[in-house]
Design a protein around this motif. Structure first.
Motif, short mmCIF file in Angstrom:
data_model
loop_
_atom_site.label_atom_id
_atom_site.label_comp_id
_atom_site.label_asym_id
_atom_site.label_seq_id
_atom_site.Cartn_x
_atom_site.Cartn_y
_atom_site.Cartn_z
N PHE A 70 0.79 -1.09 0.25
CA PHE A 70 -0.08 0.14 -0.01
C PHE A 70 0.82 1.17 -0.08
CE2 PHE A 70 -2.61 -3.31 1.97
CZ PHE A 70 -3.68 -3.21 1.32
N ALA A 71 0.72 2.36 -0.72
CA ALA A 71 1.25 3.52 -0.83
C ALA A 71 1.20 4.12 0.42
CB ALA A 71 0.92 4.31 -2.19
N VAL A 72 2.31 4.89 0.70
CA VAL A 72 2.25 6.00 1.94
C VAL A 72 2.08 7.28 1.38
CG1 VAL A 72 3.39 6.80 3.96
CG2 VAL A 72 3.40 4.30 3.76
N MET A 73 1.25 8.00 1.80
CA MET A 73 1.02 9.57 1.04
C MET A 73 1.50 10.35 1.93
SD MET A 73 -2.83 8.88 0.01
CE MET A 73 -3.13 10.15 -0.85
N GLN A 74 2.36 11.48 1.18
CA GLN A 74 2.85 12.65 2.20
C GLN A 74 2.10 13.91 2.13
OE1 GLN A 74 6.93 11.72 1.31
NE2 GLN A 74 7.31 11.07 3.29
N GLY A 75 1.79 14.55 2.77
CA GLY A 75 1.23 15.97 2.77
C GLY A 75 2.48 16.84 2.75
N THR A 76 2.04 18.15 2.77
CA THR A 76 3.21 19.23 2.91
C THR A 76 3.53 19.09 4.43
OG1 THR A 76 1.24 20.78 2.92
CG2 THR A 76 2.67 20.63 1.11
N LEU A 77 2.55 19.13 5.29
CA LEU A 77 2.77 18.83 6.81
C LEU A 77 2.15 17.81 7.40
CD1 LEU A 77 2.06 22.72 7.84
CD2 LEU A 77 4.29 21.76 7.96
N GLY A 78 2.31 17.19 8.54
CA GLY A 78 1.63 16.37 9.36
C GLY A 78 1.77 15.06 9.02
#
Ligand code: CMC
Length: 438
Positions: A28-36
């Protein structure tokens, strides 16, 4: 439980997480946001494993991508479109913040003037809605009237309900921001049995609200600047708070393609509960109750700690903030300033609030559970101090949050990947059985 029923985390790589389930490895992909926090993208979990994720109360679930508001609950950070709430509270105004939330950028002077002028020109409501409001019982709670009236806007403004048309979406957003103070004041005037005051397009947003709430046709209403400042601050602090219960309700309602007025009415309904926006009213009711009974603060603190008693101290605790609520910190300072100036019959109530705050902050039960005074603890006190009637507190919260709901609704509809929200369940009912025939 059999070992094969576990989903075990095998490996976490930078961009994916590998899980093992029934001897099968799944990525499963791990998604990254800009913060958090990063997010594990489990959208394919069901199709690949026929299992569901179980998360009542959404303790570990991100329901969408959003670029509007960021909260760091451990550090007590709240950003609207990247701007710290402390800076907005100090330098901005509610309408400027509204523009920022909706558009993603602060307006320049010309854009702000245009926005203010558009908002002021939509402030009247169809006179049919006045008759609709008159139909409510004289003692109806203003929140009940507000839910009904905002929902009923969809019966009067058909020309802005085509959600696939960006211009319709924009007009309905402007109408909602503009008509909300008018509707709020109408709810209150109906409750009082006083004549309705028309909006004044030459007054700014908050003074206009105040003259509609407190003005009467027989006298000139003089707006108090301290009250304007306090109310504008309260609206800014309540303007958005990412995917809270009411905002998620608006998104869920909107995900089916419902019209904007129906979606916002759904959000107002969700806000009304005492665990959410109804807490500001509940705080004052709780404090008044404590005063009336004459019992000690310690008695109520112990009651709140007693697991056999479902009493909670209203205005304390938060799902996300586990250090302090930055909104509460800002409003607390303002609260003290207002209370210093104050010489009213409510003084004992405010003194009690301060004593309760101090005791709770020292108490181990609350410290261990990271339960701090939240925004509603102080906003209730300020609203009371500036003369807003108790049953209007949550209406004021709804007015402030309105633009947050609208911004999330607009954001959701602008994304290609949006689809109807449809949670699943862990079924624990009867297995299939036959209807008994004679
Ligand atoms: N008084 C006493 N105990 C509390 C309180 C409280 N106000 N809030 C939480 N707790 C205890 C709770 O009993 C539990 O204890 P234990 O771990 O021993 O079982 C622990 O703290 C965690 O509580 P929770 O209910 O699991 O936490 P939650 O994140 O589900 O709920 C909350 C958050 C805000 C609903 C809750 O703190 C609460 O009911 N507060 C009072 C209502 C209130 O002020 N609401 C306004 C929220 S801020 C404005 C907004 O965003 O709308």
């Amino acid at each position: 439980m059999q070992r094969s029923h576990y989903i075990g985390i095998k490996q976490i790589m930078t961009n994916s997480i590998s899980l093992s389930y029934k001897n099968q490895d799944l990525d499963f992909a791990v998604m990254q946001g800009t913060l958090g926090s990063e997010c594990i993208d489990i959208r394919k979990l069901y199709s690949q494993t026929k299992t569901l994720a179980f998360d009542p109360g959404f303790m570990s679930t991100a329901s969408c991508k959003s670029a509007i508001t960021y909260i760091d609950g451990d550090k007590g950070i709240l950003l609207y479109r990247g701007y710290p709430i402390e800076q907005l509270a100090k330098h901005s105004s509610y309408l400027e913040v509204s523009y920022l939330l909706m558009h993603g950028q602060l307006p320049d002077d010309g854009q702000l003037d245009d926005f203010q002028s558009i908002i002021s020109t939509h402030s009247l409501i169809n006179t049919g809605l006045l008759k609709f409001i008159e139909g409510f019982r004289y003692d109806a709670h203003p929140m009940a009237i507000m839910i009904g009236t905002v929902g009923a806007l969809s019966a009067f403004y058909h020309d802005s309900t085509d959600i696939s048309n960006p211009r319709h979406r924009e007009i309905s957003a402007h109408r909602l921001i503009s008509k909300m103070p008018t509707i709020a004041a109408l709810c209150y005037k109906h409750f009082l049995g006083q004549p309705f005051m028309y909006p004044s397009n030459d007054l700014p947003y908050v003074p206009n609200l105040l003259q509609m709430l407190f003005g009467v046709p027989t006298e000139k209403y003089v707006v108090d600047e301290d009250t304007v400042k306090a109310l504008d601050l309260i609206l800014i602090l309540h303007a958005d708070h990412e995917q809270n219960a009411s905002t998620s309700t608006v998104r869920l309602a909107g995900s089916s393609g419902a019209n904007p007025f129906a979606c916002i009415a759904a959000g107002i309904s969700s806000l009304w509960g005492p665990s959410h926006g109804g807490a500001n009213e509940a705080v004052i009711k709780m404090l008044s109750h404590i005063l009336q009974t004459g019992k000690s603060i310690d008695y109520y603190i112990n009651k709140a700690k007693d697991k056999k008693d479902n009493f909670r101290l209203m205005g304390f605790g938060h799902r996300v903030y586990k250090n302090f609520d930055p909104r509460a910190k800002i409003i607390r300072e303002h609260c003290y300033k207002i209370l210093d100036k104050l010489d009213t019959k409510d003084k004992p109530l405010f003194d009690l609030a301060i004593e309760l705050e101090q005791k709770v902050l020292q108490d181990d039960y609350f410290k261990q559970r990271k339960l701090y005074p939240n925004v509603d603890f102080y906003s209730g006190i300020i609203l009371k101090a500036i003369g807003i009637p108790l049953n209007m507190f949550t209406v004021i919260f709804a007015m402030g949050r309105n633009v947050g709901w609208i911004s999330h609704w607009l954001e959701m509809l602008s994304k290609d990947e949006h689809r109807i929200g449809r949670p699943r369940q862990l079924y624990i009912g009867e297995k299939a059985r036959d209807y008994p025939t004679k």
